[in-house]
Design a protein around this motif. Structure first.
Motif, PDB file in Angstrom:
ATOM      1  N   THR A 184       0.033   5.489   0.367  1.00 39.22           N
ATOM      2  CA  THR A 184       0.007   6.137  -0.935  1.00 39.22           C
ATOM      3  C   THR A 184       0.371   5.052  -1.753  1.00 39.22           C
ATOM      4  O   THR A 184       0.624   4.060  -1.534  1.00 39.22           O
ATOM      5  CB  THR A 184       1.460   7.192  -1.103  1.00 39.22           C
ATOM      6  N   GLU A 185       0.651   5.490  -3.152  1.00 35.93           N
ATOM      7  CA  GLU A 185       1.184   4.394  -4.287  1.00 35.93           C
ATOM      8  C   GLU A 185       2.304   4.517  -4.908  1.00 35.93           C
ATOM      9  O   GLU A 185       2.870   5.632  -4.852  1.00 35.93           O
ATOM     10  CB  GLU A 185      -0.039   4.654  -5.557  1.00 35.93           C
ATOM     11  N   ASN A 186       2.885   3.363  -5.465  1.00 41.59           N
ATOM     12  CA  ASN A 186       4.305   3.581  -6.090  1.00 41.59           C
ATOM     13  C   ASN A 186       3.896   4.220  -7.412  1.00 41.59           C
ATOM     14  O   ASN A 186       2.792   4.062  -8.071  1.00 41.59           O
ATOM     15  CB  ASN A 186       4.576   1.869  -6.291  1.00 41.59           C
ATOM     16  N   SER A 187       4.816   5.290  -7.963  1.00 40.46           N
ATOM     17  CA  SER A 187       4.499   5.787  -9.081  1.00 40.46           C
ATOM     18  C   SER A 187       4.391   4.970 -10.236  1.00 40.46           C
ATOM     19  O   SER A 187       3.044   5.373 -11.001  1.00 40.46           O
ATOM     20  CB  SER A 187       5.764   6.811  -9.507  1.00 40.46           C
ATOM     21  N   GLU A 253       0.306  -2.396  -4.531  1.00 39.42           N
ATOM     22  CA  GLU A 253       0.872  -2.160  -3.012  1.00 39.42           C
ATOM     23  C   GLU A 253       0.124  -1.246  -2.266  1.00 39.42           C
ATOM     24  O   GLU A 253      -0.206  -1.659  -1.110  1.00 39.42           O
ATOM     25  CB  GLU A 253       2.423  -1.934  -3.125  1.00 39.42           C
ATOM     26  N   GLY A 254      -0.346  -0.178  -2.913  1.00 35.38           N
ATOM     27  CA  GLY A 254      -0.888   0.853  -2.026  1.00 35.38           C
ATOM     28  C   GLY A 254      -2.603   0.513  -1.854  1.00 35.38           C
ATOM     29  O   GLY A 254      -3.315   1.162  -1.122  1.00 35.38           O
ATOM     30  N   GLY A 255      -2.905  -0.588  -2.106  1.00 39.90           N
ATOM     31  CA  GLY A 255      -4.300  -1.024  -2.158  1.00 39.90           C
ATOM     32  C   GLY A 255      -5.324  -0.704  -3.116  1.00 39.90           C
ATOM     33  O   GLY A 255      -6.560  -0.931  -2.937  1.00 39.90           O
ATOM     34  N   ASP A 277     -15.521   8.925 -13.374  1.00 38.35           N
ATOM     35  CA  ASP A 277     -15.136  10.378 -12.276  1.00 38.35           C
ATOM     36  C   ASP A 277     -15.056  10.099 -11.186  1.00 38.35           C
ATOM     37  O   ASP A 277     -15.712  10.912 -10.409  1.00 38.35           O
ATOM     38  CB  ASP A 277     -15.855  11.571 -12.842  1.00 38.35           C
ATOM     39  N   LEU A 278     -14.652   9.017 -10.635  1.00 38.31           N
ATOM     40  CA  LEU A 278     -14.445   8.386  -9.134  1.00 38.31           C
ATOM     41  C   LEU A 278     -13.465   9.196  -8.399  1.00 38.31           C
ATOM     42  O   LEU A 278     -12.546   9.826  -9.055  1.00 38.31           O
ATOM     43  CB  LEU A 278     -14.319   7.055  -9.208  1.00 38.31           C
ATOM     44  N   SER A 279     -13.615   9.456  -6.960  1.00 34.73           N
ATOM     45  CA  SER A 279     -12.523  10.095  -6.124  1.00 34.73           C
ATOM     46  C   SER A 279     -11.099   9.163  -6.384  1.00 34.73           C
ATOM     47  O   SER A 279     -10.206   9.884  -6.048  1.00 34.73           O
ATOM     48  CB  SER A 279     -13.200  10.298  -4.696  1.00 34.73           C
ATOM     49  N   SER A 280     -11.237   7.996  -6.251  1.00 35.93           N
ATOM     50  CA  SER A 280     -10.012   6.943  -6.549  1.00 35.93           C
ATOM     51  C   SER A 280     -10.116   5.844  -7.090  1.00 35.93           C
ATOM     52  O   SER A 280     -11.204   5.425  -7.488  1.00 35.93           O
ATOM     53  CB  SER A 280      -9.563   6.967  -5.052  1.00 35.93           C
ATOM     54  N   ALA A 281      -9.009   4.936  -7.480  1.00 33.04           N
ATOM     55  CA  ALA A 281      -9.242   3.675  -7.905  1.00 33.04           C
ATOM     56  C   ALA A 281      -9.151   2.840  -6.796  1.00 33.04           C
ATOM     57  O   ALA A 281      -9.166   1.350  -7.177  1.00 33.04           O
ATOM     58  CB  ALA A 281      -7.888   3.704  -8.979  1.00 33.04           C
ATOM     59  N   ASP A 282      -9.433   2.986  -5.606  1.00 30.38           N
ATOM     60  CA  ASP A 282      -9.734   2.141  -4.514  1.00 30.38           C
ATOM     61  C   ASP A 282     -11.104   2.162  -4.311  1.00 30.38           C
ATOM     62  O   ASP A 282     -11.769   2.925  -3.555  1.00 30.38           O
ATOM     63  CB  ASP A 282      -8.981   2.405  -3.065  1.00 30.38           C
ATOM     64  N   TYR A 299      -8.848  10.306  -2.087  1.00 29.66           N
ATOM     65  CA  TYR A 299      -9.369  11.155  -3.084  1.00 29.66           C
ATOM     66  C   TYR A 299      -7.893  11.601  -3.815  1.00 29.66           C
ATOM     67  O   TYR A 299      -7.081  12.236  -3.410  1.00 29.66           O
ATOM     68  CB  TYR A 299      -9.832  12.557  -2.441  1.00 29.66           C
ATOM     69  N   GLY A 300      -8.129  11.318  -5.330  1.00 30.78           N
ATOM     70  CA  GLY A 300      -6.828  11.659  -5.917  1.00 30.78           C
ATOM     71  C   GLY A 300      -5.912  10.355  -6.358  1.00 30.78           C
ATOM     72  O   GLY A 300      -6.312   9.169  -6.341  1.00 30.78           O
ATOM     73  N   HIS A 301      -4.942  10.581  -7.153  1.00 37.31           N
ATOM     74  CA  HIS A 301      -4.320   9.508  -7.614  1.00 37.31           C
ATOM     75  C   HIS A 301      -3.511   8.587  -6.822  1.00 37.31           C
ATOM     76  O   HIS A 301      -2.974   7.443  -7.032  1.00 37.31           O
ATOM     77  CB  HIS A 301      -3.396   9.806  -8.904  1.00 37.31           C
ATOM     78  N   GLY A 302      -3.127   9.174  -5.595  1.00 42.50           N
ATOM     79  CA  GLY A 302      -2.558   8.573  -4.435  1.00 42.50           C
ATOM     80  C   GLY A 302      -1.021   8.355  -4.587  1.00 42.50           C
ATOM     81  O   GLY A 302      -0.339   7.952  -3.747  1.00 42.50           O
TER      82      GLY A 302
END
Length: 346
Positions: A184-187, A253-255, A277-282, A299-302
């Protein structure tokens, strides 16, 4: 003597006819109205809590909904109803925490942008806040599975009734999303605010989610056009750049991609994701014959709780509170603010 016997017989017959009629009358006026005691208890449970004013975007009207019934509509909309019960309970906790935090802050400034009746509401029924579905919409969505799925979601709401996720005595910003890329991602790496409980944690089991990988293809002209239209940045690609005109310069940090250079411009991974409109930023990419193919992970902001991660953890035997405490670091699950719980409906 015969007259007396005849009179007694008439009276007895009258009583025999009247008693069933009275019983039928009592049964017809039963306050349960054909419902079992458990059904009545369920209705009482779902009708608990302060009323939430929800702006229904399709109907363009504001509807007052008891909190627990609102949570039912959110859980049913935001998470597949066939997920493990403990995952549904974790979603109920997150959904209730979100709206309780919003009520306590009393900041509905974002509703003004919609204008009209929306300014009288606390939230919309969209992803701008939390997706909410009415019972009529759920009947259409679930079809013949309505009763089964409805009972599952109701159970998750009832089992967590009034419970909220707190960090140091205050409701958290209970962010959630579908599927992580493995962490998951740091906010602050996706949103503008840093929350101490929204820290990056491993979630490798998300690889089993059907939404873990996705792929999209674009003509290069469309790719650069959409980036420009979304961000206002004009992209120039040097003739000598070859295939190296796109490169990642920083990851979170979340990749996920934090910064990426496209031609002579630098974008955030979020900007790329939203523009295309991608599923994620990775994501990774390949270039061929004037076309770019992007393969995403997650899928999503993470940020916050992974819904598929929660379901997979639940299938491994984890309880709702354990799931919540994993994805939201350092939190506790307690009953909602007593003043809010007693808030008058209106």
């Amino acid at each position: 003597m015969q007259k007396k016997l005849l009179l007694i017989a008439v009276v007895l017959i009258g009583v025999m006819v009247a008693v069933p009629a009275i019983l039928v009358s009592f049964d017809h006026d039963d306050p349960l109205d054909g419902k079992s005691p458990s059904d009545q208890d369920e209705d009482i449970s779902l009708n608990a809590g302060p009323e939430i004013k929800v702006y229904l975007t399709k109907e363009k009207k504001v509807k007052k909904i008891p909190m627990e019934r609102y949570i039912r509509g959110v859980v049913a909309a935001e998470m597949p109803a066939d997920f493990h019960l403990e995952a549904l309970k974790a979603q109920a906790l997150a959904a209730r925490t979100y709206i309780v935090d919003r009520l306590l802050r009393g900041d509905y400034e974002d509703m003004k942008a919609r204008g009209g009746k929306a300014t009288k509401a606390y939230v919309t029924d969209t992803v701008d806040h939390q997706v909410y579905l009415t019972d009529e919409q759920l009947k259409e969505k679930w079809g013949e599975d309505y009763e089964t799925y409805s009972n599952r979601v109701n159970q998750a709401v009832k089992d967590t009734k009034g419970q909220v996720i707190h960090y140091k005595g205050k409701p958290i910003y209970a962010a959630f999303f579908s599927t992580s890329n493995g962490k998951t991602e740091n906010s602050e790496d996706y949103f503008s605010t840093s929350y101490p409980y929204l820290r990056s944690v491993p979630s490798p089991w998300d690889k089993a989610s059907p939404k873990y990988k996705d792929q999209k293809e674009f003509k290069l002209k469309e790719f650069t056009r959409r980036l420009t239209e979304s961000t206002g940045k004009q992209i120039s690609v040097p003739a000598s750049a070859g295939n190296g005109w796109i490169k990642v310069t920083e990851r979170t940090e979340g990749g996920q991609i934090s910064k990426i250079q496209v031609g002579d411009q630098v974008f955030t991974g979020r900007q790329i994701r939203e523009a295309l409109d991608l599923s994620s930023a990775d994501f990774e990419w390949s270039l061929s014959n004037g076309q770019i193919t992007l393969v995403t992970k997650g899928y999503g902001h993470g940020v916050g709780m992974s819904q598929w991660g929660a379901n997979l953890l639940a299938n491994r035997g984890k309880k709702a509170k354990e799931i919540v405490r994993y994805y939201y670091q350092g939190v506790e699950v307690t009953q909602m603010n007593k003043k809010l719980a007693r808030k008058e409906k209106g």
